[in-house]
Design a protein around this motif. Sequence first.
Motif, PDB file in Angstrom:
ATOM      1  N   ARG A   1      -3.273   5.449  -0.832  1.00 13.11           N
ATOM      2  CA  ARG A   1      -3.831   6.521  -1.663  1.00 13.11           C
ATOM      3  C   ARG A   1      -3.201   7.891  -1.391  1.00 13.11           C
ATOM      4  NH1 ARG A   1      -9.883   5.749  -2.950  1.00 13.11           N
ATOM      5  NH2 ARG A   1     -10.059   5.592  -0.696  1.00 13.11           N
TER       6      ARG A   1
ATOM      7  N   ARG B   1      -5.608  -1.323  -1.433  1.00 15.22           N
ATOM      8  CA  ARG B   1      -6.418  -1.664  -2.603  1.00 15.22           C
ATOM      9  C   ARG B   1      -6.573  -0.541  -3.647  1.00 15.22           C
ATOM     10  NH1 ARG B   1     -12.236  -4.731  -2.547  1.00 15.22           N
ATOM     11  NH2 ARG B   1     -13.101  -3.691  -4.336  1.00 15.22           N
TER      12      ARG B   1
ATOM     13  N   GLN C   1      -1.441  -6.430  -3.455  1.00 12.49           N
ATOM     14  CA  GLN C   1      -2.457  -5.874  -2.537  1.00 12.49           C
ATOM     15  C   GLN C   1      -2.538  -6.626  -1.219  1.00 12.49           C
ATOM     16  OE1 GLN C   1      -6.455  -5.398  -4.182  1.00 12.49           O
ATOM     17  NE2 GLN C   1      -7.299  -5.708  -2.134  1.00 12.49           N
TER      18      GLN C   1
ATOM     19  N   GLN D   1      -8.124  -7.750   3.072  1.00 11.17           N
ATOM     20  CA  GLN D   1      -9.207  -8.731   3.049  1.00 11.17           C
ATOM     21  C   GLN D   1      -9.398  -9.355   1.669  1.00 11.17           C
ATOM     22  OE1 GLN D   1     -12.895  -7.072   4.533  1.00 11.17           O
ATOM     23  NE2 GLN D   1     -14.044  -8.429   3.213  1.00 11.17           N
TER      24      GLN D   1
ATOM     25  N   GLY E   1      -7.101  -8.945  -0.672  1.00 11.39           N
ATOM     26  CA  GLY E   1      -5.752  -9.129  -1.203  1.00 11.39           C
ATOM     27  C   GLY E   1      -5.081 -10.258  -0.456  1.00 11.39           C
TER      28      GLY E   1
ATOM     29  N   GLY F   1       0.967   6.544   3.744  1.00 14.01           N
ATOM     30  CA  GLY F   1      -0.231   7.135   3.137  1.00 14.01           C
ATOM     31  C   GLY F   1      -1.381   6.152   3.084  1.00 14.01           C
TER      32      GLY F   1
ATOM     33  N   SER G   1      -4.670   4.740   5.358  1.00 15.16           N
ATOM     34  CA  SER G   1      -5.475   5.207   6.496  1.00 15.16           C
ATOM     35  C   SER G   1      -5.630   4.148   7.584  1.00 15.16           C
ATOM     36  CB  SER G   1      -6.861   5.649   6.002  1.00 15.16           C
ATOM     37  OG  SER G   1      -7.519   4.570   5.364  1.00 15.16           O
TER      38      SER G   1
ATOM     39  N   GLN H   1     -10.511  -3.346   6.275  1.00 15.42           N
ATOM     40  CA  GLN H   1     -10.220  -4.342   5.226  1.00 15.42           C
ATOM     41  C   GLN H   1      -8.721  -4.416   4.933  1.00 15.42           C
ATOM     42  OE1 GLN H   1     -12.427  -1.839   4.853  1.00 15.42           O
ATOM     43  NE2 GLN H   1     -14.437  -2.768   4.497  1.00 15.42           N
ATOM     44  N   HIS H   2      -8.020  -3.314   5.143  1.00 13.62           N
ATOM     45  CA  HIS H   2      -6.566  -3.338   4.956  1.00 13.62           C
ATOM     46  C   HIS H   2      -5.903  -3.995   6.172  1.00 13.62           C
ATOM     47  CE1 HIS H   2      -2.751  -2.157   3.204  1.00 13.62           C
ATOM     48  NE2 HIS H   2      -2.351  -1.888   4.446  1.00 13.62           N
TER      49      HIS H   2
ATOM     50  N   ILE I   1       3.332   6.070   8.357  1.00 16.30           N
ATOM     51  CA  ILE I   1       3.628   7.465   8.015  1.00 16.30           C
ATOM     52  C   ILE I   1       2.347   8.038   7.423  1.00 16.30           C
ATOM     53  CG2 ILE I   1       5.030   9.017   6.589  1.00 16.30           C
ATOM     54  CD1 ILE I   1       7.142   6.681   6.489  1.00 16.30           C
ATOM     55  N   ASN I   2       1.796   9.049   8.097  1.00 16.68           N
ATOM     56  CA  ASN I   2       0.514   9.593   7.662  1.00 16.68           C
ATOM     57  C   ASN I   2       0.407  11.025   8.172  1.00 16.68           C
ATOM     58  OD1 ASN I   2      -2.427  10.073   7.420  1.00 16.68           O
ATOM     59  ND2 ASN I   2      -2.499   7.870   6.996  1.00 16.68           N
ATOM     60  N   ASN I   3      -0.156  11.912   7.359  1.00 12.19           N
ATOM     61  CA  ASN I   3      -0.227  13.312   7.801  1.00 12.19           C
ATOM     62  C   ASN I   3      -1.461  13.608   8.663  1.00 12.19           C
ATOM     63  OD1 ASN I   3      -2.197  13.286   5.863  1.00 12.19           O
ATOM     64  ND2 ASN I   3      -1.259  14.798   4.503  1.00 12.19           N
ATOM     65  N   ASP I   4      -2.281  12.595   8.859  1.00 11.47           N
ATOM     66  CA  ASP I   4      -3.468  12.777   9.709  1.00 11.47           C
ATOM     67  C   ASP I   4      -3.225  12.066  11.049  1.00 11.47           C
ATOM     68  OD1 ASP I   4      -5.866  12.746  10.983  1.00 11.47           O
ATOM     69  OD2 ASP I   4      -6.962  11.631   9.443  1.00 11.47           O
TER      70      ASP I   4
ATOM     71  N   GLY J   1       3.263  13.124   9.473  1.00  9.37           N
ATOM     72  CA  GLY J   1       3.941  14.061   8.586  1.00  9.37           C
ATOM     73  C   GLY J   1       3.603  13.785   7.146  1.00  9.37           C
TER      74      GLY J   1
ATOM     75  N   LEU K   1       4.220  12.547   3.658  1.00  9.51           N
ATOM     76  CA  LEU K   1       5.073  11.474   3.127  1.00  9.51           C
ATOM     77  C   LEU K   1       6.070  12.016   2.116  1.00  9.51           C
ATOM     78  CD1 LEU K   1       4.342  10.109   0.041  1.00  9.51           C
ATOM     79  CD2 LEU K   1       2.238   9.638   1.244  1.00  9.51           C
TER      80      LEU K   1
HETATM   81  P1  FAD Z   1      -7.404   6.148   2.108  1.00  6.36           P
HETATM   82  O1  FAD Z   1      -8.347   5.538   3.047  1.00  6.36           O
HETATM   83  O2  FAD Z   1      -7.904   7.184   1.180  1.00  6.36           O
HETATM   84  O3  FAD Z   1      -6.220   6.742   2.994  1.00  6.36           O
HETATM   85  C1  FAD Z   1      -5.192   7.528   2.503  1.00  6.36           C
HETATM   86  C2  FAD Z   1      -4.387   8.004   3.691  1.00  6.36           C
HETATM   87  O4  FAD Z   1      -3.272   8.723   3.250  1.00  6.36           O
HETATM   88  C3  FAD Z   1      -5.175   8.910   4.635  1.00  6.36           C
HETATM   89  O5  FAD Z   1      -5.114   8.392   5.960  1.00  6.36           O
HETATM   90  C4  FAD Z   1      -4.481  10.247   4.539  1.00  6.36           C
HETATM   91  O6  FAD Z   1      -4.430  10.926   5.791  1.00  6.36           O
HETATM   92  C5  FAD Z   1      -3.090   9.834   4.119  1.00  6.36           C
HETATM   93  N1  FAD Z   1      -2.398  10.862   3.355  1.00  6.36           N
HETATM   94  C6  FAD Z   1      -2.888  11.643   2.341  1.00  6.36           C
HETATM   95  N2  FAD Z   1      -1.920  12.456   1.875  1.00  6.36           N
HETATM   96  C7  FAD Z   1      -0.789  12.188   2.599  1.00  6.36           C
HETATM   97  C8  FAD Z   1       0.500  12.714   2.595  1.00  6.36           C
HETATM   98  N3  FAD Z   1       0.884  13.649   1.719  1.00  6.36           N
HETATM   99  N4  FAD Z   1       1.400  12.213   3.481  1.00  6.36           N
HETATM  100  C9  FAD Z   1       1.055  11.266   4.387  1.00  6.36           C
HETATM  101  N5  FAD Z   1      -0.207  10.731   4.444  1.00  6.36           N
HETATM  102  C10 FAD Z   1      -1.110  11.184   3.541  1.00  6.36           C
HETATM  103  N6  FAD Z   1      -8.483  -2.166   1.112  1.00  6.36           N
HETATM  104  C11 FAD Z   1      -7.260  -2.713   1.153  1.00  6.36           C
HETATM  105  O7  FAD Z   1      -6.259  -2.012   1.352  1.00  6.36           O
HETATM  106  N7  FAD Z   1      -7.099  -4.051   0.956  1.00  6.36           N
HETATM  107  C12 FAD Z   1      -8.138  -4.889   0.742  1.00  6.36           C
HETATM  108  O8  FAD Z   1      -7.933  -6.100   0.554  1.00  6.36           O
HETATM  109  C13 FAD Z   1      -9.453  -4.347   0.732  1.00  6.36           C
HETATM  110  N8  FAD Z   1     -10.528  -5.145   0.545  1.00  6.36           N
HETATM  111  C14 FAD Z   1     -11.762  -4.588   0.592  1.00  6.36           C
HETATM  112  C15 FAD Z   1     -12.883  -5.412   0.491  1.00  6.36           C
HETATM  113  C16 FAD Z   1     -14.156  -4.881   0.562  1.00  6.36           C
HETATM  114  C17 FAD Z   1     -15.331  -5.802   0.468  1.00  6.36           C
HETATM  115  C18 FAD Z   1     -14.302  -3.482   0.721  1.00  6.36           C
HETATM  116  C19 FAD Z   1     -15.678  -2.886   0.817  1.00  6.36           C
HETATM  117  C20 FAD Z   1     -13.215  -2.660   0.817  1.00  6.36           C
HETATM  118  C21 FAD Z   1     -11.934  -3.181   0.734  1.00  6.36           C
HETATM  119  N9  FAD Z   1     -10.809  -2.370   0.831  1.00  6.36           N
HETATM  120  C22 FAD Z   1      -9.573  -2.934   0.896  1.00  6.36           C
HETATM  121  C23 FAD Z   1     -10.898  -0.902   0.786  1.00  6.36           C
HETATM  122  C24 FAD Z   1     -10.797  -0.262   2.156  1.00  6.36           C
HETATM  123  O9  FAD Z   1     -12.108  -0.141   2.699  1.00  6.36           O
HETATM  124  C25 FAD Z   1     -10.195   1.169   2.040  1.00  6.36           C
HETATM  125  O10 FAD Z   1     -10.968   1.926   1.126  1.00  6.36           O
HETATM  126  C26 FAD Z   1      -8.761   1.191   1.573  1.00  6.36           C
HETATM  127  O11 FAD Z   1      -7.985   0.311   2.364  1.00  6.36           O
HETATM  128  C27 FAD Z   1      -8.206   2.583   1.692  1.00  6.36           C
HETATM  129  O12 FAD Z   1      -6.921   2.621   1.149  1.00  6.36           O
HETATM  130  P2  FAD Z   1      -5.891   3.734   1.607  1.00  6.36           P
HETATM  131  O13 FAD Z   1      -5.669   3.655   3.055  1.00  6.36           O
HETATM  132  O14 FAD Z   1      -4.726   3.638   0.696  1.00  6.36           O
HETATM  133  O15 FAD Z   1      -6.668   5.078   1.196  1.00  6.36           O
END
Ligand code: FAD
Length: 318
Positions: free
Chosen positions: A210, A236, A249, A252, A254, A266, A268, A272-273, A286-289, A304, A306
């Motif tokens: 995300r 996801r 994807q 869990q 996927g 990017g 977190s 589940q991931h 690679i993540n800025n947090d 940093g 992304l």
């Molecule tokens: P976020 O959690 O929003 O993380 C985004 C990250 O990007 C943050 O750490 C942030 O610091 C970083 N970021 C933001 N801007 C920048 C930048 N400019 N440069 C660098 N870093 C940046 N998720 C899955 O992935 N796969 C699954 O199969 C899956 N199954 C699920 C099943 C169930 C039943 C449930 C409840 C949830 C499931 N999820 C799954 C969702 C999961 O809980 C998370 O919501 C999801 O993995 C978060 O995706 P993310 O890390 O891309 O987004």
Amino acid sequence: MSPDVLAVAEHRRGDVREVSYELVTAGRELADATGGDLHLAVISGRIDEFTTRLDLEGVDRIHTVDYGEEFNHDVYTQVVCALADELDPQYVLAPNSVNGLDYAPAVANRLGLPLVTDAVGIEYDGGLTVTREMYGSKVETTVEVDAERTVTTIRPGEWVTTEAIGDAEVTPFEFEVDESAVNSEVTGFEEVAGGDVDIADAEVLVSVGRGIEEEENVELVERLADALGATLSSSRPIVDNGWLPKNRQVGQSGKVVTPKVYIAIGISGAVQHVAGMKGSETIVAINNDPNAPIFDIADYGVVGDLFDVVPELIEEFE
Ligand code: FAD
């Protein structure tokens, strides 16, 4: 009952799936513990080719049934039950895949055996103990199976594979499929959009999360994947937004992937991931947090933005 183990190989679209090799490892370990032989069932229209590839160290006997190019529920159920009747193995192992989860319950039901699914570990010490994961891999449970025999499905990516050539005895299994009980037929194979790629088979995955913010930015990460000769996958939210198809994807809900290198951009690192990629050999994040949980499991991390880091990597690799 014999102390043997019967494992069922899996193929898809004319190729042996990686989990077949993992079944050989899991089956050999179990057969060593029970003091039995490891039998491998190969049910396919390409038995010569598949048998050559699956004649691996640790396999004692390969039983072939020359039938069909694609998986068929009724055929697999009939053949595995008939083989189990003939060999009387203590344990039947199948992959915890879409196909395995299709026929293994039917086999267990017909044989009157308990079914244990999604094993990530198996131990035998006079009885079977199966390790399973729950709550998106947050909790590990051990199941002590209160039965002498079981059908067990193993999770892909949890056992190492061997490429050492073996000298198994290969025997065609004399079995006439009861066509009147084959109620389904594969008439064609249609992949979902973007389905030309199976991320579970990729050696290097570049995964976008995300943090990418907008659909049009996904292309940036795709360029990095291209520069590396890698495959693009995602968390996801990217799929939920419709920016990439579901088959990309990881997680869990996927696919479970075990590449040599997994680059999370990017993302977190939600449980589940992580459940879908923690078996990767090397994890790069690679993540800025700096407090993002993905860094807890990463071998290498870049704290940093992304949008600064990825273009530099593309330039470097191109
Ligand atoms: P976020 O959690 O929003 O993380 C985004 C990250 O990007 C943050 O750490 C942030 O610091 C970083 N970021 C933001 N801007 C920048 C930048 N400019 N440069 C660098 N870093 C940046 N998720 C899955 O992935 N796969 C699954 O199969 C899956 N199954 C699920 C099943 C169930 C039943 C449930 C409840 C949830 C499931 N999820 C799954 C969702 C999961 O809980 C998370 O919501 C999801 O993995 C978060 O995706 P993310 O890390 O891309 O987004």
